[in-house]
Write a protein that holds these residues in place. Sequence first.
Motif, short mmCIF file in Angstrom:
data_model
loop_
_atom_site.label_atom_id
_atom_site.label_comp_id
_atom_site.label_asym_id
_atom_site.label_seq_id
_atom_site.Cartn_x
_atom_site.Cartn_y
_atom_site.Cartn_z
N ASP A 1 -8.02 -152.35 -40.30
CA ASP A 1 -9.27 -153.01 -39.88
C ASP A 1 -9.16 -153.71 -38.53
O ASP A 1 -10.06 -154.43 -38.12
CB ASP A 1 -9.68 -154.05 -40.95
N LEU A 2 -8.03 -153.55 -37.83
CA LEU A 2 -7.85 -154.27 -36.55
C LEU A 2 -8.83 -153.77 -35.48
O LEU A 2 -9.29 -152.63 -35.55
CB LEU A 2 -6.42 -154.07 -36.05
N ASP A 3 -9.07 -154.63 -34.49
CA ASP A 3 -9.87 -154.24 -33.32
C ASP A 3 -8.93 -153.54 -32.35
O ASP A 3 -8.23 -154.18 -31.57
CB ASP A 3 -10.49 -155.50 -32.69
N TRP A 4 -8.87 -152.21 -32.43
CA TRP A 4 -7.88 -151.46 -31.64
C TRP A 4 -8.20 -151.43 -30.15
O TRP A 4 -7.31 -151.25 -29.32
CB TRP A 4 -7.70 -150.06 -32.23
N GLN A 5 -9.44 -151.69 -29.80
CA GLN A 5 -9.78 -151.84 -28.37
C GLN A 5 -9.05 -153.09 -27.84
O GLN A 5 -8.40 -153.05 -26.79
CB GLN A 5 -11.29 -152.04 -28.21
N ARG A 6 -9.09 -154.14 -28.63
CA ARG A 6 -8.43 -155.40 -28.23
C ARG A 6 -6.91 -155.20 -28.22
O ARG A 6 -6.22 -155.66 -27.30
CB ARG A 6 -8.80 -156.50 -29.23
N MET A 7 -6.43 -154.44 -29.18
CA MET A 7 -4.98 -154.18 -29.23
C MET A 7 -4.55 -153.46 -27.94
O MET A 7 -3.57 -153.81 -27.32
CB MET A 7 -4.64 -153.30 -30.44
N ARG A 8 -5.34 -152.47 -27.56
CA ARG A 8 -5.00 -151.67 -26.38
C ARG A 8 -4.88 -152.54 -25.14
O ARG A 8 -3.97 -152.42 -24.34
CB ARG A 8 -6.07 -150.59 -26.17
N ALA A 9 -5.79 -153.50 -25.02
CA ALA A 9 -5.81 -154.38 -23.83
C ALA A 9 -4.58 -155.28 -23.80
O ALA A 9 -4.12 -155.70 -22.74
CB ALA A 9 -7.07 -155.22 -23.86
N LEU A 10 -4.01 -155.55 -24.99
CA LEU A 10 -2.86 -156.46 -25.05
C LEU A 10 -1.54 -155.75 -24.76
O LEU A 10 -0.55 -156.39 -24.39
CB LEU A 10 -2.77 -157.07 -26.45
N MET A 11 -1.54 -154.42 -24.94
CA MET A 11 -0.26 -153.70 -24.87
C MET A 11 0.05 -153.29 -23.43
O MET A 11 -0.84 -153.06 -22.63
CB MET A 11 -0.33 -152.44 -25.76
N THR A 12 1.34 -153.17 -23.12
CA THR A 12 1.73 -152.67 -21.78
C THR A 12 1.41 -151.18 -21.68
O THR A 12 0.91 -150.70 -20.68
CB THR A 12 3.25 -152.89 -21.59
N ARG A 13 1.71 -150.46 -22.78
CA ARG A 13 1.43 -149.02 -22.81
C ARG A 13 0.68 -148.72 -24.11
O ARG A 13 1.09 -149.22 -25.16
CB ARG A 13 2.76 -148.24 -22.77
N PRO A 14 -0.41 -147.98 -24.08
CA PRO A 14 -1.21 -147.73 -25.28
C PRO A 14 -0.59 -146.64 -26.16
O PRO A 14 -1.20 -145.61 -26.42
CB PRO A 14 -2.57 -147.29 -24.72
N LEU A 15 0.63 -146.91 -26.62
CA LEU A 15 1.36 -145.91 -27.41
C LEU A 15 1.47 -146.39 -28.85
O LEU A 15 2.03 -147.47 -29.10
CB LEU A 15 2.76 -145.72 -26.82
N VAL A 16 0.90 -145.65 -29.79
CA VAL A 16 0.97 -146.00 -31.22
C VAL A 16 1.62 -144.85 -31.97
O VAL A 16 1.21 -143.70 -31.83
CB VAL A 16 -0.43 -146.27 -31.80
N LEU A 17 2.69 -145.20 -32.74
CA LEU A 17 3.32 -144.20 -33.62
C LEU A 17 3.10 -144.66 -35.05
O LEU A 17 3.60 -145.70 -35.46
CB LEU A 17 4.81 -144.07 -33.30
#
Length: 451
Positions: free
Chosen positions: A409-425
């Motif tokens: 349920d996370l806000d993944w747009q917000r997550m992306r902005a926080l990360m150095t690289r938008p890499l999710v495994l």
Amino acid sequence: MQISVIGYGYVGLVTGGCLAEAGHQVLCTDNDPARIATLEAGGLPVYEPHLDAVLAATRHRGHLRFTGDSGEAVRAGQAIFICVGTPSKQDGEADLSAIDNVARVIATEARMPKLVIEKSTVPAQTGQQLKRALQVYGRNKGGSFRVASNPEFLREGRGVEDFLHPHRIIVGVEEESSERQLRDIYHPILERQFQCPVHQPDCPPSERPELLVTTMNSAELIKHASNSFLALKISYANVLADLCDRLGANVEEVTRAMGLDPRIGPQFLRAGLGFGGSCLPKDVQAFIRLAESAGVDFGILKEAERVNKRRIDQFLEKIRRSLWVIRDKQVAVLGLAFKPNTDDIRFAPAIELIGRLLAQGARVRACDPQAIDKTKAIYPQLFYSPDPYETARDADALLITTEWQEFRDLDWQRMRALMTRPLVLDARNLLDPAAMQTLGFEYHSLGRPDT
Ligand code: UDX
């Protein structure tokens, strides 16, 4: 009925609380002073949904009590449930020393005939050994003991529900009187004569569970056979995921279609990091060793175990393929518990994976709704936060290692902005590949086409 429960773990506390909920008089005991102190202070040594409410309500009604005096507990119960741990020894065999210790306590403290019920998961023929031990330790003490097997089928995170609404109750007995006594114990649950604390206000009408009576050896074997079959299904799904990765198929569509066949069923076909927890890994090992000792080579189960052990290597390879160099990279790990809705990290794949990442020089930040405290004891050097956003800050990669609903349920747009690289495994196939691609992530999961 006056019932005693020996062992304050996931199984003992759920068993004691639920039998009290069903109307019995229950006295629980344990030889771990820390656990006794935690309970006396109103706390819980383990996290299990609904357990705190069940223990509080039954203690309030005077149906449940705790004592550090095992002798008192032995003398109080007409029936005594043994709910102590049976962990794996180095060679994979079940360590039955706790059962042996309890047998000695029961035999020396009992003053009346007792029904001794093994609920802990034990290899077949343990009940015979337990009976002999009780006779030997109780010689000249006048105690007389009947022994029965009553394996638990409690999933962590759903223990209270599984106890009060079992699909089946298995009892392995040698005497008619033991069968009658166990039928009396489970009567309120079979007839659903209690106010269920899990499904408020009323439980949905679930079909009446079957109480299956068999021998002790068969009852003990049913437990190992059931858990090992579940492990087989999981490893089968994981190899399917590897095949789907290679062939560009989608493992979720394959397993969903398979599950439509009632002979296969949809459960336990989810690809992931493999089976962990305090039960399946040890039960599979113990079953393989039991079979060996009986002269049977359980090759299919050895293969399921081998597949399971390779999951971490394979996922680490996926991480390496994306990160190239792991050293000095900041890796956010979402999920520490071996599965959602528990704080248990025993045999949790995430814990082993973190060890491997640290060994390769990664900088790890970890998050879990329940399991941070238990993990800190193993890896004090990590950055921990109950906040996934804080955990993801400046990450070069984010791993999903436990499928908590909170992470879906996370806000993944917000997550992306926080990360150095938008890499999710995503090691649990928790998220939707197309949605993650739309948000601009490099998203990898197991057995599903990459973005
Ligand atoms: C298990 C048995 O389900 C239960 O009946 C027995 O009494 C105790 O052991 P539990 O260990 O709590 O219960 O966990 P379970 O929910 O069975 O899952 C076991 C492991 O398999 C977890 O690590 C889970 O992540 C994994 N799993 C489960 C999968 O990888 N895929 C699946 O489809 C299902």
